[in-house]
Motif scaffolding. Structure first.
Motif, PDB file in Angstrom:
ATOM      1  N   LEU A 265     -41.814   0.909  29.861  1.00 29.36           N
ATOM      2  CA  LEU A 265     -41.108   0.833  31.143  1.00 29.36           C
ATOM      3  C   LEU A 265     -39.658   1.194  30.859  1.00 29.36           C
ATOM      4  CD1 LEU A 265     -41.612  -0.047  34.181  1.00 29.36           C
ATOM      5  CD2 LEU A 265     -40.439  -2.171  33.539  1.00 29.36           C
ATOM      6  N   VAL A 266     -39.227   2.382  31.312  1.00 35.61           N
ATOM      7  CA  VAL A 266     -37.974   2.962  30.825  1.00 35.61           C
ATOM      8  C   VAL A 266     -36.973   3.161  31.955  1.00 35.61           C
ATOM      9  CG1 VAL A 266     -36.962   4.848  29.495  1.00 35.61           C
ATOM     10  CG2 VAL A 266     -39.347   4.187  29.096  1.00 35.61           C
ATOM     11  N   HIS A 267     -35.791   2.618  31.775  1.00 34.95           N
ATOM     12  CA  HIS A 267     -34.667   2.888  32.681  1.00 34.95           C
ATOM     13  C   HIS A 267     -34.118   4.259  32.311  1.00 34.95           C
ATOM     14  CE1 HIS A 267     -30.955   2.598  34.875  1.00 34.95           C
ATOM     15  NE2 HIS A 267     -31.119   1.322  35.191  1.00 34.95           N
ATOM     16  N   CYS A 268     -34.277   5.233  33.204  1.00 34.27           N
ATOM     17  CA  CYS A 268     -33.924   6.622  32.894  1.00 34.27           C
ATOM     18  C   CYS A 268     -32.576   7.040  33.484  1.00 34.27           C
ATOM     19  CB  CYS A 268     -35.014   7.564  33.415  1.00 34.27           C
ATOM     20  SG  CYS A 268     -36.558   7.420  32.525  1.00 34.27           S
ATOM     21  N   ASP A 269     -31.772   6.075  33.872  1.00 34.14           N
ATOM     22  CA  ASP A 269     -30.515   6.421  34.545  1.00 34.14           C
ATOM     23  C   ASP A 269     -29.356   5.617  33.964  1.00 34.14           C
ATOM     24  OD1 ASP A 269     -29.133   7.936  36.376  1.00 34.14           O
ATOM     25  OD2 ASP A 269     -29.490   6.604  38.060  1.00 34.14           O
ATOM     26  N   LEU A 270     -29.279   5.568  32.630  1.00 33.21           N
ATOM     27  CA  LEU A 270     -28.257   4.768  31.967  1.00 33.21           C
ATOM     28  C   LEU A 270     -26.969   5.567  31.784  1.00 33.21           C
ATOM     29  CD1 LEU A 270     -30.407   2.851  29.327  1.00 33.21           C
ATOM     30  CD2 LEU A 270     -29.414   1.954  31.443  1.00 33.21           C
ATOM     31  N   ASN A 274     -24.131   2.840  35.490  1.00 36.53           N
ATOM     32  CA  ASN A 274     -25.210   1.837  35.462  1.00 36.53           C
ATOM     33  C   ASN A 274     -25.250   1.024  34.188  1.00 36.53           C
ATOM     34  OD1 ASN A 274     -26.094   2.580  37.992  1.00 36.53           O
ATOM     35  ND2 ASN A 274     -27.630   4.014  37.228  1.00 36.53           N
ATOM     36  N   LEU A 275     -24.507   1.427  33.177  1.00 36.77           N
ATOM     37  CA  LEU A 275     -24.388   0.659  31.937  1.00 36.77           C
ATOM     38  C   LEU A 275     -22.945   0.176  31.867  1.00 36.77           C
ATOM     39  CD1 LEU A 275     -26.211  -0.104  29.511  1.00 36.77           C
ATOM     40  CD2 LEU A 275     -25.142   1.771  28.258  1.00 36.77           C
ATOM     41  N   CYS A 276     -22.747  -1.137  31.974  1.00 37.27           N
ATOM     42  CA  CYS A 276     -21.399  -1.691  32.122  1.00 37.27           C
ATOM     43  C   CYS A 276     -21.204  -2.864  31.166  1.00 37.27           C
ATOM     44  CB  CYS A 276     -21.178  -2.164  33.559  1.00 37.27           C
ATOM     45  SG  CYS A 276     -21.622  -0.963  34.824  1.00 37.27           S
ATOM     46  N   GLY A 279     -17.314  -9.649  32.132  1.00 36.69           N
ATOM     47  CA  GLY A 279     -16.036 -10.197  31.701  1.00 36.69           C
ATOM     48  C   GLY A 279     -16.066 -10.779  30.301  1.00 36.69           C
ATOM     49  N   GLU A 280     -17.257 -11.106  29.786  1.00 35.54           N
ATOM     50  CA  GLU A 280     -17.388 -11.667  28.447  1.00 35.54           C
ATOM     51  C   GLU A 280     -17.721 -10.603  27.405  1.00 35.54           C
ATOM     52  OE1 GLU A 280     -20.441 -14.539  28.880  1.00 35.54           O
ATOM     53  OE2 GLU A 280     -19.286 -15.839  30.224  1.00 35.54           O
ATOM     54  N   GLY A 281     -17.781  -9.343  27.847  1.00 31.93           N
ATOM     55  CA  GLY A 281     -18.096  -8.274  26.906  1.00 31.93           C
ATOM     56  C   GLY A 281     -19.575  -8.055  26.687  1.00 31.93           C
ATOM     57  N   ARG A 282     -20.422  -8.704  27.477  1.00 31.81           N
ATOM     58  CA  ARG A 282     -21.879  -8.487  27.375  1.00 31.81           C
ATOM     59  C   ARG A 282     -22.262  -7.237  28.136  1.00 31.81           C
ATOM     60  NH1 ARG A 282     -25.172 -13.608  29.242  1.00 31.81           N
ATOM     61  NH2 ARG A 282     -26.887 -12.184  28.758  1.00 31.81           N
ATOM     62  N   VAL A 283     -23.285  -6.553  27.646  1.00 30.95           N
ATOM     63  CA  VAL A 283     -23.750  -5.328  28.281  1.00 30.95           C
ATOM     64  C   VAL A 283     -24.564  -5.669  29.525  1.00 30.95           C
ATOM     65  CG1 VAL A 283     -25.103  -3.219  27.981  1.00 30.95           C
ATOM     66  CG2 VAL A 283     -23.800  -4.152  26.054  1.00 30.95           C
ATOM     67  N   VAL A 284     -24.260  -4.990  30.616  1.00 34.32           N
ATOM     68  CA  VAL A 284     -24.958  -5.200  31.886  1.00 34.32           C
ATOM     69  C   VAL A 284     -25.653  -3.898  32.278  1.00 34.32           C
ATOM     70  CG1 VAL A 284     -24.719  -5.823  34.316  1.00 34.32           C
ATOM     71  CG2 VAL A 284     -23.211  -6.859  32.604  1.00 34.32           C
ATOM     72  N   VAL A 285     -26.928  -3.987  32.638  1.00 26.89           N
ATOM     73  CA  VAL A 285     -27.696  -2.835  33.112  1.00 26.89           C
ATOM     74  C   VAL A 285     -27.922  -2.992  34.609  1.00 26.89           C
ATOM     75  CG1 VAL A 285     -29.881  -1.582  32.967  1.00 26.89           C
ATOM     76  CG2 VAL A 285     -28.836  -2.505  30.891  1.00 26.89           C
ATOM     77  N   LEU A 388     -30.015  11.259  25.545  1.00 29.69           N
ATOM     78  CA  LEU A 388     -28.887  12.158  25.320  1.00 29.69           C
ATOM     79  C   LEU A 388     -27.623  11.631  25.993  1.00 29.69           C
ATOM     80  CD1 LEU A 388     -30.482  15.698  25.765  1.00 29.69           C
ATOM     81  CD2 LEU A 388     -29.798  14.583  23.652  1.00 29.69           C
ATOM     82  N   VAL A 389     -27.772  11.150  27.238  1.00 30.19           N
ATOM     83  CA  VAL A 389     -26.631  10.588  27.951  1.00 30.19           C
ATOM     84  C   VAL A 389     -26.117   9.355  27.212  1.00 30.19           C
ATOM     85  CG1 VAL A 389     -25.865   9.559  30.121  1.00 30.19           C
ATOM     86  CG2 VAL A 389     -27.481  11.459  30.141  1.00 30.19           C
ATOM     87  N   LEU A 390     -27.049   8.539  26.756  1.00 32.80           N
ATOM     88  CA  LEU A 390     -26.700   7.291  26.091  1.00 32.80           C
ATOM     89  C   LEU A 390     -25.998   7.548  24.757  1.00 32.80           C
ATOM     90  CD1 LEU A 390     -27.042   4.200  26.335  1.00 32.80           C
ATOM     91  CD2 LEU A 390     -29.149   4.442  25.014  1.00 32.80           C
ATOM     92  N   GLU A 391     -26.415   8.581  24.043  1.00 34.31           N
ATOM     93  CA  GLU A 391     -25.865   8.845  22.716  1.00 34.31           C
ATOM     94  C   GLU A 391     -24.352   9.047  22.764  1.00 34.31           C
ATOM     95  OE1 GLU A 391     -27.229  11.512  18.981  1.00 34.31           O
ATOM     96  OE2 GLU A 391     -26.610  12.668  20.741  1.00 34.31           O
ATOM     97  N   GLY A 392     -23.898   9.837  23.738  1.00 37.81           N
ATOM     98  CA  GLY A 392     -22.465  10.083  23.844  1.00 37.81           C
ATOM     99  C   GLY A 392     -21.689   8.810  24.114  1.00 37.81           C
TER     100      GLY A 392
END
Length: 437
Positions: A265-270, A274-276, A279-285, A388-392
């Motif tokens: 089950l893959v989120h294809c729009d990161l 959409n990847l943030c 305030g605590e520095g945790r990754v939010v999807v 590819l988007v995520l790698e950059g």
């Protein structure tokens, strides 16, 4: 019958508007097309044209910009500039959608000025009667028939494009059908609610990623109510220690690899919107509208491709690409394709693992597919292209991250799980499946 007549009138209206917009852009571009080169100028003007055509074409352009296995790089680069930021909807339209969805009185407070706004929906901050803060995603009123009409027009245009010699070998109808399906699927907020719940369940215990929880009883096909996450900022490493940067990168990679290789089950729009970070520095999807369920054979093929690529097994990588392809030409030079892919994989395997860049490898693989007429299945292409988007984005946090090394433990877990599932199927221990053998 009234709906059918309305649909025909809407289609006719959209056709006239589309023809007028396209003609206007072609006339305006004609002098530059003659003097500066047809291909470059058309690619440069594409974002403005698609924006003028409307939300379906913007969304389709954003998706097709990732299909570097099908389109030249200059077109993908130009389309990647498309922005989905549009004017916020009128308050009356938001009120109407909430009322039609049965949520007119569901919120004690509701901020009509959206915190985010796109062509399909706007997101509003609200408060429940018990004081809980929530984020409410409200679909633009009347957007579905417009998108459906534009999809029909795009398919008609693809069929008409067959008369152009350069277009005959491009699987335009299949591509538009896939893109259109992905765009229309984003209109189903019930499916997005389910995707959010599944992603949260799949990744819990494996990563520290934060995914907003949907609110039971306040979600429907056109309204999605979620946990509100305050203090969300851009996915950037500003102010982080080197060690924290590395933790963030590995957490994101573990999550994405688990989606790809284990859960399917893959989120294809990161992308950066959409990847943030909270305030605590945790990754939010955010935004689970474009989540793809990989068929099990595709998931296994995808995992096999990555493992064989890491091991330098080019012939096997080529066979996986061919076996998973949506369409192959009748005159395919299979051995030529295998030889070319093997050379590419050998070159990548010869580099240090930490020096491997998917952004350098994938475009060359995509070019080989175009050259040999191999049309990748969307289920195979979209997840790879999302990487590819995520790698950059990840390289900005840790330029020395070893993508292959991070993938291996998850790949091993995937294969171990598959061995167990296959053994259970052989004995009939999988519910609903007879014993195999």
């Amino acid at each position: 019958m009234p709906e059918q007549r309305t649909s025909r009138w809407l289609l006719a209206g959209r056709a006239c508007a589309t023809a007028s917009i396209v003609t206007g852009h072609l006339v305006a571009a004609l002098p530059q097309l003659v003097t500066r080169g047809r291909r470059a100028r058309l690619a440069d003007r594409a974002p403005r044209l698609l924006t003028a055509l409307g939300p379906f074409f913007v969304k389709a352009g954003q998706l097709v910009s990732t299909r570097r296995d099908l389109l030249p790089e200059r077109w993908c680069d130009a389309l990647a500039e498309l922005s989905d930021e549009v004017r916020p909807p009128r308050r009356a339209a938001v009120v109407r959608t909430l009322a039609e969805s049965g949520f007119a009185d569901a919120f004690a407070e509701f901020e009509w000025e959206p915190v985010a706004c796109g062509s399909i929906a706007s997101v509003h901050r609200a408060r429940l009667a018990d004081g809980t803060e929530v984020a409410v995603k409200v679909q633009r009123h009347g957007i579905r028939p417009v998108l459906e009409a534009d999809l029909r027009l795009a398919l008609l245009g693809a069929r008409a494009g067959r008369v152009v010699p350069r277009m005959r070998d491009l699987p335009a109808e299949e591509m538009i059908g896939q893109l259109g399906g992905a765009v229309l699927h984003q209109l189903d907020f019930t499916a997005e609610r389910d995707s959010l719940s599944l992603l949260r369940a799949n990744l819990a215990g494996h990563t520290d990623l934060r995914i907003p929880a949907p609110v039971d009883g306040l979600c429907g096909p056109r309204v999605l109510t979620m946990e509100f996450i305050p203090g969300i900022g851009r996915f950037r490493p500003l102010g982080m220690t080197v060690e924290r940067r590395r933790e963030v990168v590995r957490d994101v990679l573990r999550a994405v690899y688990r989606m790809l290789f284990v859960d399917g089950l893959v989120h294809c729009d990161l992308h950066p919107g959409n990847l943030c970070l909270d305030g605590e520095g945790r990754v939010v999807v955010l935004d689970a509208g474009f989540v793809v369920r990989l068929p099990d054979p595709v998931r296994r093929s995808f995992a096999g491709f990555f493992l064989n690529m890491a091991q330098g097994n080019g012939p096997k990588c080529a066979d996986i690409v061919l076996d998973s392809a949506a369409r192959l030409p009748g005159d395919l030079d299979r051995e030529g394709f295998r030889t070319a892919v093997t050379a590419l994989v050998d070159e990548a395997a010869g580099a240090l693992s930490a020096d491997f860049e998917l952004g350098a490898f994938a475009p060359r693989l995509f070019k080989l597919q175009r050259d040999f007429g191999v049309f990748a299945a969307a289920e195979f292409a979209f997840p790879l292209l999302s990487l590819l988007v995520l790698e950059g984005m990840i390289k900005e946090f840790d330029s020395e991250v070893d993508f292959q090394a991070e993938a291996v433990p998850v790949l091993m877990a995937s294969f171990a799980k598959d061995v167990q599932v296959d053994a259970a199927r052989r004995t009939g221990a999988v519910p609903g499946e007879p014993p195999v053998g």
